[in-house]
Design a protein around this motif. Structure first.
Motif, PDB file in Angstrom:
ATOM      1  N   LYS A  31       0.814  -1.211   0.000  1.00  0.00           N
ATOM      2  CA  LYS A  31       0.000   0.000   0.000  1.00  0.00           C
ATOM      3  C   LYS A  31       0.849   1.263   0.000  1.00  0.00           C
ATOM      4  N   ALA A  32       2.038   1.177   0.592  1.00  0.00           N
ATOM      5  CA  ALA A  32       2.907   2.349   0.629  1.00  0.00           C
ATOM      6  C   ALA A  32       3.335   2.752  -0.776  1.00  0.00           C
ATOM      7  N   LEU A  33       3.574   1.774  -1.635  1.00  0.00           N
ATOM      8  CA  LEU A  33       3.956   2.073  -3.012  1.00  0.00           C
ATOM      9  C   LEU A  33       2.813   2.753  -3.764  1.00  0.00           C
ATOM     10  N   VAL A  34       1.596   2.327  -3.475  1.00  0.00           N
ATOM     11  CA  VAL A  34       0.432   2.973  -4.083  1.00  0.00           C
ATOM     12  C   VAL A  34       0.371   4.425  -3.638  1.00  0.00           C
ATOM     13  N   ARG A  35       0.642   4.655  -2.361  1.00  0.00           N
ATOM     14  CA  ARG A  35       0.647   6.021  -1.837  1.00  0.00           C
ATOM     15  C   ARG A  35       1.742   6.854  -2.501  1.00  0.00           C
ATOM     16  N   ALA A  36       2.907   6.246  -2.707  1.00  0.00           N
ATOM     17  CA  ALA A  36       4.008   6.953  -3.359  1.00  0.00           C
ATOM     18  C   ALA A  36       3.659   7.323  -4.793  1.00  0.00           C
ATOM     19  N   LEU A  37       2.926   6.436  -5.476  1.00  0.00           N
ATOM     20  CA  LEU A  37       2.539   6.690  -6.853  1.00  0.00           C
ATOM     21  C   LEU A  37       1.559   7.854  -6.968  1.00  0.00           C
ATOM     22  N   THR A  38       0.658   7.962  -6.000  1.00  0.00           N
ATOM     23  CA  THR A  38      -0.412   8.960  -6.086  1.00  0.00           C
ATOM     24  C   THR A  38      -0.093  10.256  -5.356  1.00  0.00           C
ATOM     25  N   SER A  39       0.969  10.281  -4.560  1.00  0.00           N
ATOM     26  CA  SER A  39       1.289  11.476  -3.788  1.00  0.00           C
ATOM     27  C   SER A  39       2.142  12.447  -4.596  1.00  0.00           C
ATOM     28  N   ARG A 140      10.306   8.649   2.334  1.00  0.00           N
ATOM     29  CA  ARG A 140       9.725   7.516   3.059  1.00  0.00           C
ATOM     30  C   ARG A 140       8.334   7.827   3.602  1.00  0.00           C
ATOM     31  N   ARG A 141       8.126   9.056   4.052  1.00  0.00           N
ATOM     32  CA  ARG A 141       6.827   9.405   4.644  1.00  0.00           C
ATOM     33  C   ARG A 141       5.687   9.328   3.640  1.00  0.00           C
ATOM     34  N   LEU A 142       6.034   9.332   2.343  1.00  0.00           N
ATOM     35  CA  LEU A 142       5.033   9.222   1.295  1.00  0.00           C
ATOM     36  C   LEU A 142       5.013   7.826   0.673  1.00  0.00           C
ATOM     37  N   GLY A 143       5.658   6.881   1.343  1.00  0.00           N
ATOM     38  CA  GLY A 143       5.671   5.504   0.851  1.00  0.00           C
ATOM     39  C   GLY A 143       6.863   5.170  -0.017  1.00  0.00           C
ATOM     40  N   GLY A 144       7.758   6.129  -0.214  1.00  0.00           N
ATOM     41  CA  GLY A 144       8.919   5.913  -1.079  1.00  0.00           C
ATOM     42  C   GLY A 144      10.192   5.650  -0.311  1.00  0.00           C
ATOM     43  N   GLY A 145      11.224   6.426  -0.651  1.00  0.00           N
ATOM     44  CA  GLY A 145      12.516   6.253   0.000  1.00  0.00           C
ATOM     45  C   GLY A 145      13.260   5.035  -0.511  1.00  0.00           C
ATOM     46  N   PHE A 146      14.364   4.751   0.160  1.00  0.00           N
ATOM     47  CA  PHE A 146      15.144   3.552  -0.122  1.00  0.00           C
ATOM     48  C   PHE A 146      15.351   2.791   1.183  1.00  0.00           C
ATOM     49  N   LYS A 150      12.788  -5.641   6.581  1.00  0.00           N
ATOM     50  CA  LYS A 150      11.992  -6.777   6.130  1.00  0.00           C
ATOM     51  C   LYS A 150      10.732  -6.920   6.983  1.00  0.00           C
ATOM     52  N   GLU A 151      10.850  -6.618   8.285  1.00  0.00           N
ATOM     53  CA  GLU A 151       9.722  -6.780   9.194  1.00  0.00           C
ATOM     54  C   GLU A 151       8.542  -5.894   8.800  1.00  0.00           C
ATOM     55  N   SER A 152       8.824  -4.741   8.223  1.00  0.00           N
ATOM     56  CA  SER A 152       7.761  -3.811   7.856  1.00  0.00           C
ATOM     57  C   SER A 152       7.087  -4.190   6.542  1.00  0.00           C
ATOM     58  N   GLY A 153       7.760  -5.044   5.762  1.00  0.00           N
ATOM     59  CA  GLY A 153       7.224  -5.433   4.469  1.00  0.00           C
ATOM     60  C   GLY A 153       7.342  -4.343   3.433  1.00  0.00           C
ATOM     61  N   ASP A 201      11.268 -15.099  -2.389  1.00  0.00           N
ATOM     62  CA  ASP A 201      11.746 -14.695  -1.066  1.00  0.00           C
ATOM     63  C   ASP A 201      13.166 -15.154  -0.814  1.00  0.00           C
ATOM     64  N   ASP A 202      13.583 -16.254  -1.437  1.00  0.00           N
ATOM     65  CA  ASP A 202      14.918 -16.783  -1.225  1.00  0.00           C
ATOM     66  C   ASP A 202      15.977 -15.892  -1.822  1.00  0.00           C
ATOM     67  N   ARG A 203      15.565 -14.973  -2.709  1.00  0.00           N
ATOM     68  CA  ARG A 203      16.535 -14.100  -3.350  1.00  0.00           C
ATOM     69  C   ARG A 203      16.785 -12.828  -2.553  1.00  0.00           C
ATOM     70  N   THR A 204      16.121 -12.686  -1.410  1.00  0.00           N
ATOM     71  CA  THR A 204      16.324 -11.518  -0.556  1.00  0.00           C
ATOM     72  C   THR A 204      17.444 -11.805   0.434  1.00  0.00           C
ATOM     73  N   ASP A 205      18.426 -10.939   0.494  1.00  0.00           N
ATOM     74  CA  ASP A 205      19.551 -11.149   1.394  1.00  0.00           C
ATOM     75  C   ASP A 205      19.063 -11.244   2.836  1.00  0.00           C
ATOM     76  N   SER A 206      19.651 -12.154   3.589  1.00  0.00           N
ATOM     77  CA  SER A 206      19.221 -12.389   4.953  1.00  0.00           C
ATOM     78  C   SER A 206      19.499 -11.192   5.854  1.00  0.00           C
ATOM     79  N   LYS A 207      20.434 -10.349   5.468  1.00  0.00           N
ATOM     80  CA  LYS A 207      20.780  -9.213   6.339  1.00  0.00           C
ATOM     81  C   LYS A 207      19.735  -8.109   6.300  1.00  0.00           C
ATOM     82  N   PHE A 208      18.775  -8.162   5.375  1.00  0.00           N
ATOM     83  CA  PHE A 208      17.792  -7.081   5.279  1.00  0.00           C
ATOM     84  C   PHE A 208      16.545  -7.424   6.080  1.00  0.00           C
TER      85      PHE A 208
END
Length: 208
Positions: A31-39, A140-146, A150-153, A201-208
């Motif tokens: 949903k954050a990405l949707v917010r970033a697209l429309t903001s 980030r506050r608009l759903g973007g950022g870098f 992982k916990e936040s999804g 999911d296996d392609r995501t580094d474990s450190k993130f």
């Protein structure tokens, strides 16, 4: 995107692509990405520093003060301004800062050399100031950022700290005319329509 066009970091900000581990997604997955697209993001014109001479420093210890940051980066060259971002209510550090140098070449040197250096026992992230230099940027506050956890999804890719993985070539025509399916994660391929599977999911580094 063809293989010749692929790069590990984004040249401009695309909210959908930065939500993808390999930069190939075409639809937002949270949903954050949707917010970033429309903001709509407006650059703060009250900031007077030169963006091209400024570096972004993150992952600072919350107890690290401005004078410590100044002392650390002044070894590279003259500092014009330094802003440690603080909570407007509590006044406590948010763990990141912006450092403006006298010369743009100094900022570039810091970008190339100072990433992962230690400050007050923390390994810091050093990057360009993207908010005023990257086309299409959404904070980030608009759903973007870098970055992200992982916990936040809400992981974001295509940056220096979490670059895109090279996209998997799912189909390649062999010289004998048979189809060949490749699996990047296992480094092998199978022919005659049998695909070597690897979970996304296996392609995501474990450190993130």
């Amino acid at each position: 995107m063809s293989g010749d066009e692929w790069t590990p970091v984004a040249a401009e900000y695309d909210p959908i692509r930065v939500g993808s581990i390999d930069g190939t997604d075409t639809t937002p997955h949270d949903k954050a990405l949707v917010r970033a697209l429309t903001s709509k993001h407006t650059i703060d014109t009250s900031i007077k520093s030169d963006a091209k001479k400024t570096i972004f420093v993150a992952r600072l210890d919350f107890n690290t003060h401005e004078d410590t940051i100044h002392a650390h980066f002044s070894k590279y060259g003259s500092i014009v301004s330094l802003r440690l971002v603080r909570d407007i209510v509590t006044g406590l550090s948010k763990g990141y800062a912006f450092v403006e140098f006298k010369h743009s070449k100094t900022a570039q040197e810091v970008y190339e050399r100072a990433n992962n250096e230690m400050i007050d026992g923390r390994r810091v992230l050093v990057d360009h100031e993207l908010g005023r230099t990257m086309h299409g940027w959404k904070p980030r506050r608009l759903g973007g950022g870098f970055g992200g956890r992982k916990e936040s999804g809400q992981l974001r890719f295509g940056c220096r700290d979490r670059p895109w993985r090279r996209p998997i070539r799912l189909h390649k025509e062999s010289s004998d005319g048979s189809s060949s399916h490749w699996s990047r994660s296992h480094g092998r391929h199978s022919t005659d329509g049998h695909r070597s599977h690897s979970r996304r999911d296996d392609r995501t580094d474990s450190k993130f």
